[in-house]
Design a protein around this motif. Structure first.
Motif, PDB file in Angstrom:
ATOM      1  N   LEU A 270       0.389  -0.820  -0.103  1.00 61.37           N
ATOM      2  CA  LEU A 270       0.058  -0.215   0.086  1.00 61.37           C
ATOM      3  C   LEU A 270       1.095   1.410  -0.186  1.00 61.37           C
ATOM      4  CD1 LEU A 270      -2.833  -1.160   2.300  1.00 61.37           C
ATOM      5  CD2 LEU A 270      -3.324  -0.501   0.367  1.00 61.37           C
ATOM      6  N   GLY A 271       1.925   1.043   0.681  1.00 65.50           N
ATOM      7  CA  GLY A 271       3.269   2.631   0.706  1.00 65.50           C
ATOM      8  C   GLY A 271       3.890   2.520  -0.553  1.00 65.50           C
ATOM      9  N   PHE A 272       4.041   1.441  -1.502  1.00 61.59           N
ATOM     10  CA  PHE A 272       4.562   1.739  -2.663  1.00 61.59           C
ATOM     11  C   PHE A 272       2.787   2.144  -3.338  1.00 61.59           C
ATOM     12  CE2 PHE A 272       5.711  -0.114  -7.057  1.00 61.59           C
ATOM     13  CZ  PHE A 272       7.147   0.945  -6.888  1.00 61.59           C
ATOM     14  N   THR A 273       2.143   1.872  -3.406  1.00 65.64           N
ATOM     15  CA  THR A 273       0.913   2.724  -3.807  1.00 65.64           C
ATOM     16  C   THR A 273       0.635   3.670  -4.111  1.00 65.64           C
ATOM     17  OG1 THR A 273      -0.760   0.502  -4.006  1.00 65.64           O
ATOM     18  CG2 THR A 273      -1.578   2.658  -4.781  1.00 65.64           C
ATOM     19  N   ALA A 274       1.110   4.342  -2.621  1.00 65.43           N
ATOM     20  CA  ALA A 274       0.840   5.746  -2.521  1.00 65.43           C
ATOM     21  C   ALA A 274       1.896   6.777  -2.729  1.00 65.43           C
ATOM     22  CB  ALA A 274       1.631   5.768  -0.647  1.00 65.43           C
ATOM     23  N   LEU A 275       3.661   5.572  -3.026  1.00 62.02           N
ATOM     24  CA  LEU A 275       4.870   6.433  -3.796  1.00 62.02           C
ATOM     25  C   LEU A 275       4.193   6.395  -5.404  1.00 62.02           C
ATOM     26  CD1 LEU A 275       7.972   4.745  -3.354  1.00 62.02           C
ATOM     27  CD2 LEU A 275       7.569   4.949  -5.696  1.00 62.02           C
ATOM     28  N   CYS A 276       3.713   5.810  -5.857  1.00 61.08           N
ATOM     29  CA  CYS A 276       2.976   5.901  -7.070  1.00 61.08           C
ATOM     30  C   CYS A 276       2.945   6.792  -7.476  1.00 61.08           C
ATOM     31  CB  CYS A 276       2.711   4.997  -7.865  1.00 61.08           C
ATOM     32  SG  CYS A 276       3.772   3.079  -7.911  1.00 61.08           S
ATOM     33  N   THR A 277       1.298   7.313  -6.712  1.00 62.01           N
ATOM     34  CA  THR A 277       0.944   7.984  -6.867  1.00 62.01           C
ATOM     35  C   THR A 277       1.580   9.309  -6.951  1.00 62.01           C
ATOM     36  OG1 THR A 277      -1.216   6.816  -5.995  1.00 62.01           O
ATOM     37  CG2 THR A 277      -1.774   9.275  -6.037  1.00 62.01           C
ATOM     38  N   TYR A 279       4.549  10.033  -6.647  1.00 57.52           N
ATOM     39  CA  TYR A 279       4.935  10.815  -8.361  1.00 57.52           C
ATOM     40  C   TYR A 279       4.606  11.229  -9.038  1.00 57.52           C
ATOM     41  CZ  TYR A 279       8.073   9.450 -12.106  1.00 57.52           C
ATOM     42  OH  TYR A 279       8.938   9.434 -13.476  1.00 57.52           O
ATOM     43  N   GLY A 280       3.138  10.538  -9.517  1.00 58.18           N
ATOM     44  CA  GLY A 280       2.759  11.974 -10.549  1.00 58.18           C
ATOM     45  C   GLY A 280       2.543  13.468  -9.201  1.00 58.18           C
ATOM     46  N   GLU A 281       1.636  13.455  -8.673  1.00 54.04           N
ATOM     47  CA  GLU A 281       1.823  14.369  -8.078  1.00 54.04           C
ATOM     48  C   GLU A 281       2.555  15.289  -7.679  1.00 54.04           C
ATOM     49  OE1 GLU A 281      -0.667  14.130  -4.569  1.00 54.04           O
ATOM     50  OE2 GLU A 281      -1.836  12.180  -4.468  1.00 54.04           O
ATOM     51  N   GLY A 397       7.952  10.346   0.014  1.00 48.89           N
ATOM     52  CA  GLY A 397       9.062   9.572  -1.440  1.00 48.89           C
ATOM     53  C   GLY A 397       8.791  10.032  -2.451  1.00 48.89           C
ATOM     54  N   GLY A 398       8.359   9.205  -2.636  1.00 48.68           N
ATOM     55  CA  GLY A 398       7.632   9.501  -4.651  1.00 48.68           C
ATOM     56  C   GLY A 398       7.130  10.533  -5.176  1.00 48.68           C
ATOM     57  N   MET A 399       6.890  11.805  -4.315  1.00 50.88           N
ATOM     58  CA  MET A 399       7.071  12.736  -4.325  1.00 50.88           C
ATOM     59  C   MET A 399       8.079  13.733  -4.451  1.00 50.88           C
ATOM     60  SD  MET A 399       3.943  16.034  -2.189  1.00 50.88           S
ATOM     61  CE  MET A 399       3.100  15.030  -2.848  1.00 50.88           C
ATOM     62  N   LEU A 400       9.257  13.437  -3.396  1.00 52.55           N
ATOM     63  CA  LEU A 400      10.721  13.806  -4.158  1.00 52.55           C
ATOM     64  C   LEU A 400      11.190  13.070  -5.230  1.00 52.55           C
ATOM     65  CD1 LEU A 400      12.163  13.047  -0.048  1.00 52.55           C
ATOM     66  CD2 LEU A 400      11.080  15.595  -1.362  1.00 52.55           C
ATOM     67  N   ILE A 401      10.686  12.071  -5.044  1.00 51.58           N
ATOM     68  CA  ILE A 401      12.164  11.547  -6.622  1.00 51.58           C
ATOM     69  C   ILE A 401      11.104  12.049  -7.762  1.00 51.58           C
ATOM     70  CG2 ILE A 401      12.990   8.855  -5.169  1.00 51.58           C
ATOM     71  CD1 ILE A 401      10.532   7.495  -6.262  1.00 51.58           C
ATOM     72  N   GLY A 402       9.589  12.364  -8.101  1.00 48.28           N
ATOM     73  CA  GLY A 402       9.213  12.921  -9.330  1.00 48.28           C
ATOM     74  C   GLY A 402       9.462  13.317  -9.981  1.00 48.28           C
ATOM     75  N   PRO A 403       9.596  14.832  -9.212  1.00 45.68           N
ATOM     76  CA  PRO A 403      10.441  16.035 -10.241  1.00 45.68           C
ATOM     77  C   PRO A 403      11.663  15.893 -10.734  1.00 45.68           C
ATOM     78  CG  PRO A 403       9.508  16.800  -7.993  1.00 45.68           C
ATOM     79  CD  PRO A 403       9.489  14.575  -7.437  1.00 45.68           C
ATOM     80  N   VAL A 424       2.903   5.155 -15.966  1.00 41.67           N
ATOM     81  CA  VAL A 424       3.216   3.628 -15.957  1.00 41.67           C
ATOM     82  C   VAL A 424       2.525   4.226 -14.901  1.00 41.67           C
ATOM     83  CG1 VAL A 424       4.610   2.512 -15.639  1.00 41.67           C
ATOM     84  CG2 VAL A 424       5.026   3.816 -18.288  1.00 41.67           C
ATOM     85  N   ALA A 425       3.267   5.634 -13.486  1.00 39.52           N
ATOM     86  CA  ALA A 425       2.838   5.267 -12.046  1.00 39.52           C
ATOM     87  C   ALA A 425       1.530   5.104 -11.224  1.00 39.52           C
ATOM     88  CB  ALA A 425       4.141   6.242 -11.868  1.00 39.52           C
ATOM     89  N   ALA A 426       1.198   5.709 -12.589  1.00 44.95           N
ATOM     90  CA  ALA A 426      -0.161   5.801 -12.135  1.00 44.95           C
ATOM     91  C   ALA A 426      -1.026   4.787 -12.374  1.00 44.95           C
ATOM     92  CB  ALA A 426      -1.334   7.198 -13.132  1.00 44.95           C
ATOM     93  N   THR A 427      -0.676   3.694 -13.447  1.00 41.55           N
ATOM     94  CA  THR A 427      -1.263   2.139 -13.759  1.00 41.55           C
ATOM     95  C   THR A 427      -0.808   1.205 -13.250  1.00 41.55           C
ATOM     96  OG1 THR A 427      -1.261   3.205 -16.459  1.00 41.55           O
ATOM     97  CG2 THR A 427      -1.174   0.221 -15.754  1.00 41.55           C
TER      98      THR A 427
END
Length: 440
Positions: A270-277, A279-281, A397-403, A424-427
């Motif tokens: 579930l944390g990885f789901t949050a990370l992927c989300t 990442y996009g945000e 962490g996803g929000m950090l690495i995304g940009p 890809v991350a959203a899928t």
């Protein structure tokens, strides 16, 4: 069943439900005082963060920072948040999530004015560590309190809390933009901090005086219904919000949660789901306007309007998130949301015209709206405050690495192609909840 047995069963049900109400103190009203107060905390959290964001250009000029130096200073905010999140998860277990929520928001309100008084990159980084500690702590504590309240209400209302955050962010950004030429940075952030402290005091009194929501107690063998059961995937009921796993003790921290490998694995997924989300945000927050101006040739005003349309779409999606969770079930909502965001991102990234690109970003906002709130809610149902802390840390962490990833890919292959990684991350975020459901 004979009528006599039905009457006896009905009497027994009434007695047990009355006893349950006396121990769990579950409210009958979906919008009780505790929910309103907690929503106010989410809103002021979004407001304070937006008030800071709109003043970043002024503070950059104040400390005479280069792009790279400013990036390092901003990284301190993230470091402060990431380091604080696991600690706050343990504090919530020890003292209860509601007092920690009040304390974290008070720290954030006190920290918001400080960047305006920094006169070097080093001092800015130092105050941003404190800012990040308040912001990260508030997010873990608020979400932990929300997870417990969701279970108490027996309704999947987590998206409504995050809608409060989005609305607060919209208000903070709007007022910050309107007052940019009328107030200095120091005055604007000071007034924002005072407003945050005033809301913290008022909403904190209401929240702490409200009947305590008992912590959710998942089953020992797994993660409980809210963590992704098959009922949630297929049924449009609100069983996925935590019913059946509520502790009957009167205190928030009265139940010890399981910490076995199955629960830890569920929380990680579930944390990885949050990370992927996230990442996009994060990618969209930093690169949308640049993509619209450089690749699609929109004016600066139109690009700003395009990002505002995305933010409004996300807010609208979260406002309707509870209703959609009940009607569709959480897994289906996350699947549809992730696929909608992926399709919208492909349109926005590859569109040759401005209206089409903005329409794609609107779809992204609607699609991503409920993925993060539901992932955090289910992680909390599976692992308690520490589950919220772990999932929030991964998400942040996803929000950090995304940009950063988008920036490197844009230099190598162009911004259009780089933004398709958000699809890809959203899928991935859309499909992961079903893997969680099968393991639950």
């Amino acid at each position: 069943m004979p009528l006599r047995n039905k009457i006896r069963s009905h009497r027994h049900t009434d007695e047990s439900s009355s006893q349950s109400r006396s121990t769990t103190l579950a409210p009958d009203r979906p919008w009780g005082a505790a929910r309103l107060a907690l929503t106010a905390f989410f809103a002021v959290d979004g407001f304070l963060f937006a008030a800071w964001v709109v003043r970043i250009p002024d503070i950059r000029s104040q400390v005479s920072a280069s792009h790279s130096a400013l990036g390092l200073a901003l990284l301190c905010l993230s470091i402060g948040a990431v380091l604080t999140m696991p600690v706050v998860g343990r504090l919530c277990l020890r003292y209860g999530s509601r007092p920690v929520t009040v304390g974290s928001l008070a720290l954030l309100g006190l920290a918001v004015p400080l960047p305006a008084h920094a006169h070097s990159v080093l001092s800015l980084g130092a105050v941003l560590l404190l800012f990040g500690a308040g912001y990260g702590g508030a997010n873990v504590a608020m979400n932990s309190a929300a997870v417990d309240l969701v279970a108490q209400l027996r309704r999947p209302v987590m998206p409504s809390f995050h809608a409060g955050y989005s609305l607060g962010g919209l208000v903070g950004a709007g007022f910050g933009g309107l007052l940019a030429d009328r107030l200095t940075t120091a005055w604007a952030l000071a007034l924002g901090g005072l407003l945050g402290l005033a809301v913290t005091v008022g909403a904190g009194i209401v929240l702490l005086r409200s009947p305590a929501a008992p912590m959710v107690a998942p089953e020992r063998g797994g993660a409980g219904p809210a963590a992704g059961s098959a009922d949630d995937a297929d049924g449009g009921s609100d069983r996925g919000s935590g019913e059946g796993g509520v502790a009957t003790g009167p205190a928030e921290n009265s139940t010890v949660r399981p910490t076995g490998a199955p629960v830890r694995l569920l929380v990680l997924m579930l944390g990885f789901t949050a990370l992927c989300t996230a990442y996009g945000e994060g990618a969209i927050a930093d690169w949308t306007t640049l993509h619209l101006t450089d690749d699609v040739h929109a004016s600066a005003g139109t690009a700003a309007a395009g990002y505002a349309a995305y933010a409004f779409a996300m807010t609208s999606g979260r406002v309707g998130g509870t209703w959609l969770s009940i009607r569709l079930g959480q897994n289906r909502l996350m699947l549809l949301g992730g696929l909608t965001a992926a399709a919208g991102m492909l349109v926005a990234a590859l569109a040759p015209a401005v209206p089409l690109a903005i329409g794609g970003f609107i779809l992204v906002g609607l699609g991503l709206a409920n993925l993060f709130p539901l992932a955090i809610a289910r992680a909390g149902a599976a692992g308690g405050p520490q589950g919220v802390a772990l999932a929030s840390t991964l998400g942040y962490g996803g929000m950090l690495i995304g940009p950063v990833v988008i920036g490197f890919l844009a230099d190598a292959a162009g911004l259009r192609l780089a933004l398709t990684t958000v699809a890809v991350a959203a899928t991935t975020a859309a499909l992961l909840p079903f893997a969680v459901g099968r393991r639950g």
